[in-house]
Design an enzyme around this catalytic site. Structure first.
Site, PDB file in Angstrom:
ATOM      1  CG  ASP A 196      -8.924   5.172   1.666  1.00 38.14           C
ATOM      2  OD1 ASP A 196      -8.474   5.759   2.694  1.00 38.14           O
ATOM      3  OD2 ASP A 196      -8.454   4.529   0.752  1.00 38.14           O
ATOM      4  CD  GLU A 207      -5.184   3.516  -2.651  1.00 38.35           C
ATOM      5  OE1 GLU A 207      -5.946   4.291  -2.246  1.00 38.35           O
ATOM      6  OE2 GLU A 207      -3.798   3.978  -3.104  1.00 38.35           O
ATOM      7  CE  LYS A 254      -1.515   7.142  -3.721  1.00 39.00           C
ATOM      8  NZ  LYS A 254      -2.208   6.083  -2.642  1.00 39.00           N
ATOM      9  CG  ASP A 257      -1.702   1.305   1.488  1.00 37.69           C
ATOM     10  OD1 ASP A 257      -1.691   2.224   0.391  1.00 37.69           O
ATOM     11  OD2 ASP A 257      -2.564   1.427   2.513  1.00 37.69           O
TER      12      ASP A 257
HETATM   13  P1  ADP Z   1      -3.080   7.728   3.852  1.00 32.12           P
HETATM   14  O1  ADP Z   1      -3.838   6.804   2.959  1.00 32.12           O
HETATM   15  O2  ADP Z   1      -3.344   9.295   3.438  1.00 32.12           O
HETATM   16  O3  ADP Z   1      -1.500   7.312   3.737  1.00 32.12           O
HETATM   17  P2  ADP Z   1      -3.508   6.961   6.379  1.00 32.12           P
HETATM   18  O4  ADP Z   1      -4.731   5.799   6.216  1.00 32.12           O
HETATM   19  O5  ADP Z   1      -2.077   6.151   6.862  1.00 32.12           O
HETATM   20  O6  ADP Z   1      -3.263   7.777   5.450  1.00 32.12           O
HETATM   21  O7  ADP Z   1      -4.296   7.692   7.583  1.00 32.12           O
HETATM   22  C1  ADP Z   1      -3.516   8.632   8.323  1.00 32.12           C
HETATM   23  C2  ADP Z   1      -4.121   9.577   9.007  1.00 32.12           C
HETATM   24  O8  ADP Z   1      -4.708   8.668  10.227  1.00 32.12           O
HETATM   25  C3  ADP Z   1      -3.682  10.700   9.622  1.00 32.12           C
HETATM   26  O9  ADP Z   1      -4.365  12.087   9.370  1.00 32.12           O
HETATM   27  C4  ADP Z   1      -3.700  10.231  11.341  1.00 32.12           C
HETATM   28  O10 ADP Z   1      -3.629  11.152  12.233  1.00 32.12           O
HETATM   29  C5  ADP Z   1      -5.166   9.545  11.233  1.00 32.12           C
HETATM   30  N1  ADP Z   1      -4.887   8.729  12.456  1.00 32.12           N
HETATM   31  C6  ADP Z   1      -4.176   7.622  12.728  1.00 32.12           C
HETATM   32  N2  ADP Z   1      -4.490   7.017  13.743  1.00 32.12           N
HETATM   33  C7  ADP Z   1      -5.670   7.724  14.403  1.00 32.12           C
HETATM   34  C8  ADP Z   1      -6.594   7.695  15.295  1.00 32.12           C
HETATM   35  N3  ADP Z   1      -6.299   6.738  16.543  1.00 32.12           N
HETATM   36  N4  ADP Z   1      -7.379   8.435  15.628  1.00 32.12           N
HETATM   37  C9  ADP Z   1      -7.738   9.380  14.581  1.00 32.12           C
HETATM   38  N5  ADP Z   1      -7.036   9.690  13.521  1.00 32.12           N
HETATM   39  C10 ADP Z   1      -6.048   8.790  13.346  1.00 32.12           C
HETATM   40 MG    MG Z   2      -4.537   4.820   2.292  1.00 32.38          MG
END
Ligand code: ADP
Ligand code: MG
Length: 617
Positions: free
Chosen positions: A208, A186, A87, A25
């Site tokens: 998502d 995805e 990205k 991913d």
């Molecule tokens: P991407 O798909 O853009 O790479 P992710 O799916 O990894 O992103 O998500 C990252 C986001 O999730 C960030 O904004 C982070 O602050 C939020 N996040 C991660 N854990 C938590 C949580 N426990 N509660 C709320 N938000 C969260």
């Molecule tokens: Mg993602």
């Protein structure tokens, strides 16, 4: 049957060899790698037990780039050499990059190339190169923990990624020396992770919400086949907005001024508080000397506008797929921000059912990709799984008069091949320009140009006699190739469409909206242009006839009448409406009717001259 065959069909004579394959991913904020071990799909941690790899790369002068958490901690002190969210730049042109400037604190290097390059202490780098560093780090992690070389990887991309963005992702993998088994959407990966492909038929919504992006995808499962019905979302909405709104609130309450340093600190504090509020009812935050207990209710109220926006995009995606909320059988939650309880509540309320949250929303995409990689690597030969995705915008060709003829319409499932025949417009035409366009509108100017090439070597023939077959092929990765062939002589030309820039989902949305708003005007414009084209063809045919035998077959008087009707059509064609052109055309045809009949007679006579009648019986 071969005499030496000693094993039963389906039983291999060589010991079953497990090939190491992974799912990756490659996220905007975080990336992960997963694999199937002993039948179980799991994400792989680094040496310190952390599964997520922040999609951040830090460049310095005399050292190789560093990736992940150690790069992330340099962000505050050395922001311009610390590249995050790259990205967003994948498959984009330098021109596109300018419009993204607002989000991307990059220092772009001057260059004549259409690929934007970011200035860093380690040299200028492209988005593909930065992504390759992230992929290399994941590959290394996988090979260390699996103890061998990888056969290949399935890499996930957003469903709306266009050709250029998918190609850029492949290029990054090549640079990282990774063999790409397949690019996988995805949302499809998330559905596979939940084993929804094994279930009965039904509609699945994938919600998502990541760090900086929101994607909603509506999939339909039909006889074990996934079809993407529609996609939507917002490329500038995510958990980062939650951090911002809370940070802003904190700074305002504390009465401090908005300096860079204070904002940075407040953002970190806000993120910590946000994540804590996922499991706690309230949390203390501080900003300078100011302190306050933020309750979940307070936080919910702050993020409400963003959550509402995501639900509006869900509504649009359903409408695009021609579905009602009640049609949705399962909702899969993906992305770190779906941990926020308020997001879950509102999504459940919107769809009228509880979303699936059992698999860690950070890891679900990588897990699905790993399951798919395992199958594609041949570790599960019996398990046939066919995956279908859709193209987000229609693909077509420019035809005469600046019109676009759609060859593959939007939301068509891929892989797909479609061909259509075209013909020449002018007598003796030996070349034809094939202009490939993407978009929903009827006119060339309103669509996006993807590629242009020329088919040469068409034998000279009268207009309309050549048969040019144009084939559009979109492969399982969503990459387009276009070929053109003159079917009589076999003259061929082909192009792999690798446009140097792509469209953002917001642009796609805007183009769709425009096409709906302009449907009527487009129809009228199309009609006018088509009538003009027809008039032109009629005039061409008449002129070449007159040149050939006008003086021979017509009296001066008759010719003058025809020329008068012709001139009327010429002037209507310049200034008239579709209706008045049509009328002038009919009038000309009527006036010239006797001439057409005379020509036919004379050509039959000349064809028969020198032959005996019975030869034609
Ligand atoms: P991407 O798909 O853009 O790479 P992710 O799916 O990894 O992103 O998500 C990252 C986001 O999730 C960030 O904004 C982070 O602050 C939020 N996040 C991660 N854990 C938590 C949580 N426990 N509660 C709320 N938000 C969260
Ligand atoms: Mg993602």
């Amino acid at each position: 049957m071969a005499l030496l065959q000693i094993s039963e069909p389906g039983m291999s004579t060589v010991a079953h060899q497990h090939r190491l394959a992974v799912g990756i991913d490659l996220g905007t904020t975080n990336s992960l790698v997963a694999t199937v071990r002993s039948g179980q799909a799991e994400t792989l941690p680094d040496e310190e037990g952390r599964h997520l790899l922040p999609s951040v790369v830090h460049y310095s002068k005399n050292h190789p780039p560093i990736v992940g958490y150690p790069a992330q901690v340099r962000m505050a002190e050395d922001p311009l050499n610390t590249i995050a969210s790259v990205k967003r730049l994948m498959g984009r042109s330098a021109e596109d990059a300018k419009t993204l400037d607002g989000y991307l604190p990059f220092n772009f290097a001057e260059s004549d190339s259409n690929v934007p390059r970011i200035k860093t202490a380690g040299g200028d780098v492209s988005a593909v190169e930065v992504s390759a560093e992230i992929l290399k780090a994941l590959k290394e992690r996988a090979e260390l923990s699996l103890g061998g070389d990888l056969t290949g990887a399935v890499i996930t991309v957003p469903a709306y990624f266009d050709d250029a963005q998918r190609q850029a992702t492949r290029d990054a993998a090549t640079l990282a020396d990774l063999n790409v088994l397949r690019l996988l959407n995805e949302p499809t990966a998330a559905a596979i992770a939940y084993g929804l492909d094994k279930e009965a038929e039904g509609i699945i919504a994938i919600y998502d919400l990541g760090g900086g992006t929101f994607d909603i995808s509506i999939l339909r499962l039909n006889k074990g086949v996934f079809e993407v019905m529609s996609t939507g979302g917002d490329s500038a909405l995510g958990g980062d907005d939650f951090d911002h709104v809370l940070a802003e609130y904190m700074i305002k309450q504390s009465g401090q001024t908005n300096t860079q340093a204070i904002v940075s600190l407040a953002l970190m504090e806000a993120r910590r508080a946000k994540e804590a509020l996922t499991s706690k009812d309230s949390v203390e935050v501080s900003c300078g000397n100011w302190k306050e207990n933020i309750t979940r209710e307070k936080f919910n109220a702050l993020i409400e506008p963003w959550v509402k926006k995501t639900l509006m995009a869900c509504r649009r995606a359903l409408r695009d797929a021609n579905l009602e909320k009640e049609d949705v059988l399962n909702i899969v939650m993906v992305g770190g921000s779906t941990r926020v309880p308020y997001v879950r509540e509102r999504v459940a309320e919107f769809f009228g059912r509880e979303p699936l949250v059992d698999i860690d929303p950070d890891r679900v995409v990588a897990v699905g990709a790993a399951i798919q990689a395992d199958i594609l690597a041949g570790n599960k030969p019996d398990d046939e799984m066919l995956l279908l995705d859709v193209i987000p915008l229609s693909l077509g060709l420019e035809t005469m008069g600046g019109l676009v003829e759609k060859i593959i319409s939007r939301n068509t499932t891929i892989p797909i091949t479609r061909a259509q025949e075209f013909t020449t417009f002018k007598d003796g035409q030996t070349a034809m320009t094939i202009h490939v366009l993407q978009g929903e509108r009827d006119t060339v100017e309103a669509c996006r140009s993807l590629a242009k090439f020329t088919l040469r070597g068409i034998p000279p023939m009268v207009a309309g006699a050549a048969r040019i077959k144009v084939t559009f092929q979109v492969d399982a990765d969503g990459l387009l190739s276009v070929s053109a062939e003159e079917t009589i002589t076999g003259a061929k030309a082909k192009i792999e469409v690798k446009p140097s820039y792509g469209l953002s989902d917001a642009e796609i949305e805007a183009m769709l909206r425009e096409s709906m708003e302009n449907a009527q005007a487009d129809k009228e414009a199309r009609q006018l242009r088509e009538t003009k084209m027809e008039a032109e063809r009629t005039l061409e045919a008449l002129n070449s006839a007159l040149q050939a035998d006008g003086d021979e077959l017509l009296s001066a008087d008759e010719k003058a009448k025809i020329l008068a009707a012709r001139d009327k059509l010429i002037s209507e064609k310049e200034t008239g409406t579709a209706d008045s052109i049509e009328e002038a055309m009919k009038n000309l045809e009527k006036t010239a009717e006797f001439y057409v009949a005379r020509r036919m007679n004379s050509s039959v006579q000349s064809a028969m001259a020198g032959h005996r009648i019975n030869e034609f019986e």
